[in-house]
Design a protein around this motif. Structure first.
Motif, short mmCIF file in Angstrom:
data_model
loop_
_atom_site.label_atom_id
_atom_site.label_comp_id
_atom_site.label_asym_id
_atom_site.label_seq_id
_atom_site.Cartn_x
_atom_site.Cartn_y
_atom_site.Cartn_z
N ASP A 176 0.83 -1.21 0.00
CA ASP A 176 0.00 0.00 0.00
C ASP A 176 0.86 1.26 0.00
O ASP A 176 0.37 2.36 0.27
N GLY A 177 2.14 1.11 -0.31
CA GLY A 177 3.06 2.24 -0.29
C GLY A 177 2.89 3.17 -1.47
O GLY A 177 2.17 2.87 -2.43
N THR A 178 3.59 4.30 -1.40
CA THR A 178 3.48 5.33 -2.44
C THR A 178 4.87 5.70 -2.97
O THR A 178 5.78 5.96 -2.20
N LEU A 179 4.98 5.69 -4.29
CA LEU A 179 6.18 6.16 -4.98
C LEU A 179 5.90 7.57 -5.48
O LEU A 179 4.92 7.80 -6.19
N ILE A 180 6.73 8.52 -5.08
CA ILE A 180 6.54 9.92 -5.47
C ILE A 180 7.70 10.33 -6.38
O ILE A 180 8.87 10.26 -5.99
N ILE A 181 7.35 10.73 -7.60
CA ILE A 181 8.35 11.10 -8.61
C ILE A 181 8.10 12.52 -9.05
O ILE A 181 6.99 12.85 -9.50
N ALA A 182 9.11 13.38 -8.93
CA ALA A 182 9.04 14.73 -9.49
C ALA A 182 9.98 14.79 -10.69
O ALA A 182 11.13 14.36 -10.61
N ALA A 183 9.48 15.32 -11.80
CA ALA A 183 10.30 15.36 -13.02
C ALA A 183 9.89 16.53 -13.90
O ALA A 183 8.73 16.95 -13.90
N PRO A 184 10.84 17.07 -14.67
CA PRO A 184 10.50 18.12 -15.64
C PRO A 184 9.57 17.56 -16.72
O PRO A 184 9.54 16.35 -16.98
N ASN A 185 8.83 18.46 -17.35
CA ASN A 185 7.86 18.09 -18.38
C ASN A 185 8.20 18.79 -19.69
O ASN A 185 8.05 20.00 -19.80
N PHE A 186 8.65 18.02 -20.69
CA PHE A 186 9.09 18.65 -21.93
C PHE A 186 7.92 19.15 -22.79
O PHE A 186 8.13 19.77 -23.83
N GLU A 272 -0.03 21.15 -18.40
CA GLU A 272 1.35 20.85 -18.79
C GLU A 272 2.30 21.81 -18.07
O GLU A 272 2.86 22.73 -18.65
N PHE A 273 2.48 21.58 -16.78
CA PHE A 273 3.35 22.44 -15.97
C PHE A 273 4.82 22.13 -16.25
O PHE A 273 5.16 21.05 -16.74
N SER A 274 5.69 23.06 -15.88
CA SER A 274 7.12 22.91 -16.14
C SER A 274 7.69 21.66 -15.48
O SER A 274 8.49 20.94 -16.07
N SER A 275 7.30 21.40 -14.24
CA SER A 275 7.65 20.17 -13.54
C SER A 275 6.40 19.64 -12.85
O SER A 275 5.54 20.43 -12.43
N ILE A 276 6.32 18.34 -12.72
CA ILE A 276 5.13 17.70 -12.18
C ILE A 276 5.54 16.66 -11.15
O ILE A 276 6.52 15.93 -11.33
N ILE A 277 4.78 16.60 -10.06
CA ILE A 277 4.94 15.55 -9.05
C ILE A 277 3.90 14.48 -9.32
O ILE A 277 2.70 14.77 -9.39
N TYR A 278 4.35 13.24 -9.45
CA TYR A 278 3.45 12.10 -9.69
C TYR A 278 3.40 11.23 -8.44
O TYR A 278 4.44 10.81 -7.93
#
Length: 285
Positions: A176-186, A272-278
């Motif tokens: 039930d864990g959560t993986l949080i990824i922040a990355a730039p969005n081209f 479409e933000f510059s960077s996005i947290i997933y």
């Protein structure tokens, strides 16, 4: 792969001055940096006093802006991980840099662990976390299904063997864990405005360049899904500031602010933000 037409050709503005092609991956839709440095040569591209995530220095306007934004974003990150439904509070931060996020999480009663391959940054982080930060080989030594939250703040784009890395993180998460990824969005406005000068391409340190759809496809292949996404509004300004330097040789604070503002305004409708947290979780359907 090299025979495919490049989406863009970009320059390494930070270290080598070399040029690299960005090629669209036909399966997932993200961009790949071509050629990719070998695992032996890749660390050489991080050997710069200007590589800011490996230092706590505040020598100029750019570094002071970075630390101001980082201080604000730490509060956002804490709200985010505290919103995760978890049985305990065990956190792994991959690519933790100098450990500021782990330090704040530790004060908030999280049991913290970090991975940082850069020796200098790791030493700084360990002073802040009571020696809870390790080299990258520790990833394969942690107990499986043991973390409530795993975070990668602008880190996934740096990691070789992308699909293997996603599988490693999935294996380390509790069910039930959560993986949080922040990355730039081209696909953001500022990326399209600055094109080859867009600082968030940062080749060859960034081996992969994501869009919203490509991130969803990537994690879906590992039976995971993006359950929520959040904008990183400050990134549009920060990235535009550095992009102006690459484009003109000067920071151009007011123009960078204007482009960052327009990017965020357009993203209110396009998303479409510059960077996005997933926020990514196991797909149990």
């Amino acid at each position: 792969m090299n025979e495919k037409k490049a989406y863009l050709t970009v320059k390494d503005h930070s270290v080598s001055g070399e040029t690299f092609d960005l090629i669209k991956n036909s399966e997932y839709g993200f961009l790949e940096t071509i050629p990719q440095p070998s695992l032996e040569k890749l660390p050489n591209y991080y050997k710069s006093e200007d590589y800011i995530s490996h230092t706590d220095s505040k020598r100029n306007l750019f570094e002071n802006v970075y630390h101001l934004i980082r201080g604000i974003s730490l509060k956002q990150k804490m709200r985010l991980i505290n919103s995760c439904t978890s049985s305990e509070k065990k956190l792994l931060d991959v690519g933790c840099g100098t450990g500021d996020f782990l330090q704040v999480a530790k004060k908030d009663t999280w049991e913290v662990y970090g991975i940082e391959p850069n020796e200098h940054a790791r030493a700084i982080a360990n002073k802040k976390t009571d020696h809870s930060v390790f080299d990258i080989d520790q990833l394969l030594k942690f107990k499986l299904n043991s973390f409530d939250v795993i975070t990668l703040w602008h880190v996934l784009e740096h990691l070789p063997n992308l699909e293997e890395q996603i599988q490693v993180f999935k294996n380390l998460l509790k069910l039930d864990g959560t993986l949080i990824i922040a990355a730039p969005n081209f696909n953001s406005y500022d990326a399209k405005f600055y094109k080859s000068h867009w600082a968030a391409f940062d080749a060859p340190r960034h081996l992969w360049h994501f869009s919203k759809s490509s991130m969803s496809k990537l994690v879906c292949n590992k039976n995971m899904k993006v359950v929520k996404s959040y904008p990183m509004l400050f990134d549009a300004f920060y990235v535009s500031l550095l992009s102006e330097k690459y484009r003109t040789g000067h920071m151009n604070l007011f123009r960078a602010f204007f482009i960052g503002f327009i990017s965020n305004m357009k993203a209110l409708s396009s998303k479409e933000f510059s960077s996005i947290i997933y926020m990514v979780k196991n797909d149990n359907n």
